[in-house]
Design a protein around this motif. Structure first.
Motif, PDB file in Angstrom:
ATOM      1  N   LEU A  53       0.853  -1.185   0.000  1.00  0.00           N
ATOM      2  CA  LEU A  53       0.000   0.000   0.000  1.00  0.00           C
ATOM      3  C   LEU A  53       0.889   1.235   0.000  1.00  0.00           C
ATOM      4  O   LEU A  53       2.002   1.200   0.518  1.00  0.00           O
ATOM      5  N   GLU A  54       0.375   2.325  -0.550  1.00  0.00           N
ATOM      6  CA  GLU A  54       1.059   3.601  -0.472  1.00  0.00           C
ATOM      7  C   GLU A  54       0.660   4.314   0.823  1.00  0.00           C
ATOM      8  O   GLU A  54      -0.449   4.088   1.329  1.00  0.00           O
ATOM      9  N   PRO A  55       1.508   5.158   1.369  1.00  0.00           N
ATOM     10  CA  PRO A  55       1.115   5.906   2.572  1.00  0.00           C
ATOM     11  C   PRO A  55      -0.203   6.655   2.395  1.00  0.00           C
ATOM     12  O   PRO A  55      -1.003   6.738   3.337  1.00  0.00           O
ATOM     13  N   SER A  56      -0.449   7.192   1.213  1.00  0.00           N
ATOM     14  CA  SER A  56      -1.689   7.927   0.965  1.00  0.00           C
ATOM     15  C   SER A  56      -2.917   7.020   0.995  1.00  0.00           C
ATOM     16  O   SER A  56      -4.048   7.498   1.193  1.00  0.00           O
ATOM     17  N   ASP A  57      -2.707   5.717   0.795  1.00  0.00           N
ATOM     18  CA  ASP A  57      -3.836   4.785   0.866  1.00  0.00           C
ATOM     19  C   ASP A  57      -4.435   4.735   2.266  1.00  0.00           C
ATOM     20  O   ASP A  57      -5.621   4.411   2.433  1.00  0.00           O
ATOM     21  N   VAL A  58      -3.637   5.027   3.288  1.00  0.00           N
ATOM     22  CA  VAL A  58      -4.152   5.032   4.661  1.00  0.00           C
ATOM     23  C   VAL A  58      -5.231   6.092   4.804  1.00  0.00           C
ATOM     24  O   VAL A  58      -6.289   5.855   5.394  1.00  0.00           O
ATOM     25  N   LYS A  59      -5.004   7.264   4.229  1.00  0.00           N
ATOM     26  CA  LYS A  59      -5.987   8.342   4.274  1.00  0.00           C
ATOM     27  C   LYS A  59      -7.267   7.946   3.546  1.00  0.00           C
ATOM     28  O   LYS A  59      -8.379   8.165   4.043  1.00  0.00           O
ATOM     29  N   ARG A  60      -7.127   7.349   2.377  1.00  0.00           N
ATOM     30  CA  ARG A  60      -8.304   6.943   1.610  1.00  0.00           C
ATOM     31  C   ARG A  60      -9.109   5.878   2.352  1.00  0.00           C
ATOM     32  O   ARG A  60     -10.346   5.899   2.343  1.00  0.00           O
ATOM     33  N   ARG A  61      -8.399   4.960   2.988  1.00  0.00           N
ATOM     34  CA  ARG A  61      -9.096   3.894   3.720  1.00  0.00           C
ATOM     35  C   ARG A  61      -9.772   4.440   4.972  1.00  0.00           C
ATOM     36  O   ARG A  61     -10.869   4.010   5.331  1.00  0.00           O
ATOM     37  N   LEU A  62      -9.130   5.371   5.639  1.00  0.00           N
ATOM     38  CA  LEU A  62      -9.749   6.023   6.784  1.00  0.00           C
ATOM     39  C   LEU A  62     -11.035   6.716   6.370  1.00  0.00           C
ATOM     40  O   LEU A  62     -12.086   6.580   7.027  1.00  0.00           O
ATOM     41  N   GLU A  63     -10.981   7.463   5.283  1.00  0.00           N
ATOM     42  CA  GLU A  63     -12.138   8.236   4.830  1.00  0.00           C
ATOM     43  C   GLU A  63     -13.247   7.355   4.265  1.00  0.00           C
ATOM     44  O   GLU A  63     -14.396   7.801   4.152  1.00  0.00           O
ATOM     45  N   ALA A  64     -12.934   6.096   3.937  1.00  0.00           N
ATOM     46  CA  ALA A  64     -13.962   5.180   3.443  1.00  0.00           C
ATOM     47  C   ALA A  64     -14.981   4.854   4.531  1.00  0.00           C
ATOM     48  O   ALA A  64     -16.138   4.520   4.230  1.00  0.00           O
ATOM     49  N   CYS A  65     -14.552   4.926   5.798  1.00  0.00           N
ATOM     50  CA  CYS A  65     -15.439   4.632   6.941  1.00  0.00           C
ATOM     51  C   CYS A  65     -16.143   3.288   6.749  1.00  0.00           C
ATOM     52  O   CYS A  65     -17.367   3.156   6.935  1.00  0.00           O
ATOM     53  N   ALA A  66     -15.361   2.284   6.349  1.00  0.00           N
ATOM     54  CA  ALA A  66     -15.892   0.945   6.116  1.00  0.00           C
ATOM     55  C   ALA A  66     -14.890  -0.079   6.627  1.00  0.00           C
ATOM     56  O   ALA A  66     -13.707  -0.017   6.275  1.00  0.00           O
ATOM     57  N   ARG A  67     -15.353  -0.999   7.415  1.00  0.00           N
ATOM     58  CA  ARG A  67     -14.454  -2.007   7.978  1.00  0.00           C
ATOM     59  C   ARG A  67     -13.760  -2.805   6.878  1.00  0.00           C
ATOM     60  O   ARG A  67     -12.607  -3.235   7.037  1.00  0.00           O
ATOM     61  N   SER A  68     -14.407  -2.991   5.744  1.00  0.00           N
ATOM     62  CA  SER A  68     -13.829  -3.735   4.634  1.00  0.00           C
ATOM     63  C   SER A  68     -12.596  -3.051   4.061  1.00  0.00           C
ATOM     64  O   SER A  68     -11.791  -3.674   3.368  1.00  0.00           O
ATOM     65  N   ALA A  69     -12.410  -1.756   4.353  1.00  0.00           N
ATOM     66  CA  ALA A  69     -11.255  -1.021   3.837  1.00  0.00           C
ATOM     67  C   ALA A  69     -10.019  -1.198   4.705  1.00  0.00           C
ATOM     68  O   ALA A  69      -8.928  -0.778   4.324  1.00  0.00           O
ATOM     69  N   CYS A  70     -10.185  -1.822   5.868  1.00  0.00           N
ATOM     70  CA  CYS A  70      -9.049  -2.022   6.774  1.00  0.00           C
ATOM     71  C   CYS A  70      -8.134  -3.121   6.251  1.00  0.00           C
ATOM     72  O   CYS A  70      -8.585  -4.086   5.616  1.00  0.00           O
TER      73      CYS A  70
END
Length: 255
Positions: free
Chosen positions: A216-233
């Motif tokens: 994953l890229e570091p920026s992917d952490v932000k996108r996954r956080l903003e997804a607000c979905a457990r499936s994005a973890c």
């Protein structure tokens, strides 16, 4: 009644978590059994927080009300005597007022997660660190961790069985550091907040490990956080790398 604050260290491997359970060994259950032998009657303790099965503690805090006015040193010695041979120890004991509550008076919880990257099996600290085999980029994990700081909806990094009333929390600190380790490297995650959601720290670490490994890229952490979905973890890290390292109070009873 006299109230005592207890600072507790334990190896969580033999237990089904902190919380007392029927017919299953728990850290709370073992301590309450020991206190019962000291006092001659059943006593319940209240802790700053619950740790999951396999999670360790360097400085859990709990309190207990006792009928007898104990010398704090003698009380801790007596409890430790009856805790043997459990890997649990009272490392601090202080008399406090009835206004003190181990959980509700706490203003900060601090966790340390220990992850070791090396190919060879872990020998001396097996069960005390989480081992991963890919080499990891410290800089990438540090960059990814920055996106998690502050006040957010942490639904992505919250267990689906979390009983917290809200997914909104403020993360005060998430520092990632690298340390020498024989045959590899140890990465420590220093995480601090007033309170945490179920599996929140382990979810952070599992996702950041994927960043460090280059998946994953570091920026992917932000996108996954903003997804607000457990499936994005990302994957949830193993429990045995996690330590409750400290609990903060406005008036620290152990100082």
């Amino acid at each position: 009644m006299h109230r005592y604050a207890l600072k507790i260290e334990y190896n969580g491997a033999p237990y089904h978590g902190w919380q007392r359970q029927v017919d299953l060994p728990s850290v709370q259950g073992m301590i309450e059994q020991a206190i019962g032998k000291v006092a001659g009657s059943a006593h319940e303790i209240a802790a700053a927080g619950r740790t999951d099965a396999g999670v360790h503690a360097w400085a859990q805090v709990a309190h207990v009300d006792m009928e007898r006015d104990w010398d704090t040193f003698r009380l801790s010695e007596a409890i430790n005597y009856h805790l043997k041979p459990n890997p649990i120890a009272i490392i601090g004991c202080a008399k406090v007022t009835e206004a003190f509550h181990a959980r509700f008076s706490a203003v900060e919880r601090r966790y340390i997660f220990r992850m070791v990257s090396r190919r060879a099996p872990i020998v001396h600290e097996a069960g005390l660190v989480w081992q991963v085999k890919p080499p990891l980029s410290l800089e990438a994990m540090q960059e990814g961790a920055k996106h998690l700081l502050g006040y957010h909806d942490f639904t992505t990094f919250r267990s689906s069985i979390c009983q917290g009333l809200t997914p909104f929390k403020t993360l005060d600190r998430l520092d990632v550091s690298e340390h020498p380790y024989p045959g590899g490297a140890e990465f420590r995650f220093d995480v601090r907040a007033r309170s945490f959601l179920h599996n929140q720290v382990r979810s952070f670490v599992g996702t950041l490990e994927r960043v460090g490994a280059g998946h994953l890229e570091p920026s992917d952490v932000k996108r996954r956080l903003e997804a607000c979905a457990r499936s994005a973890c990302g994957p949830v890290s193993a429990p045995h790398g996690l330590y409750l390292a400290g609990v903060g109070y406005e008036d620290d009873p152990f100082e």
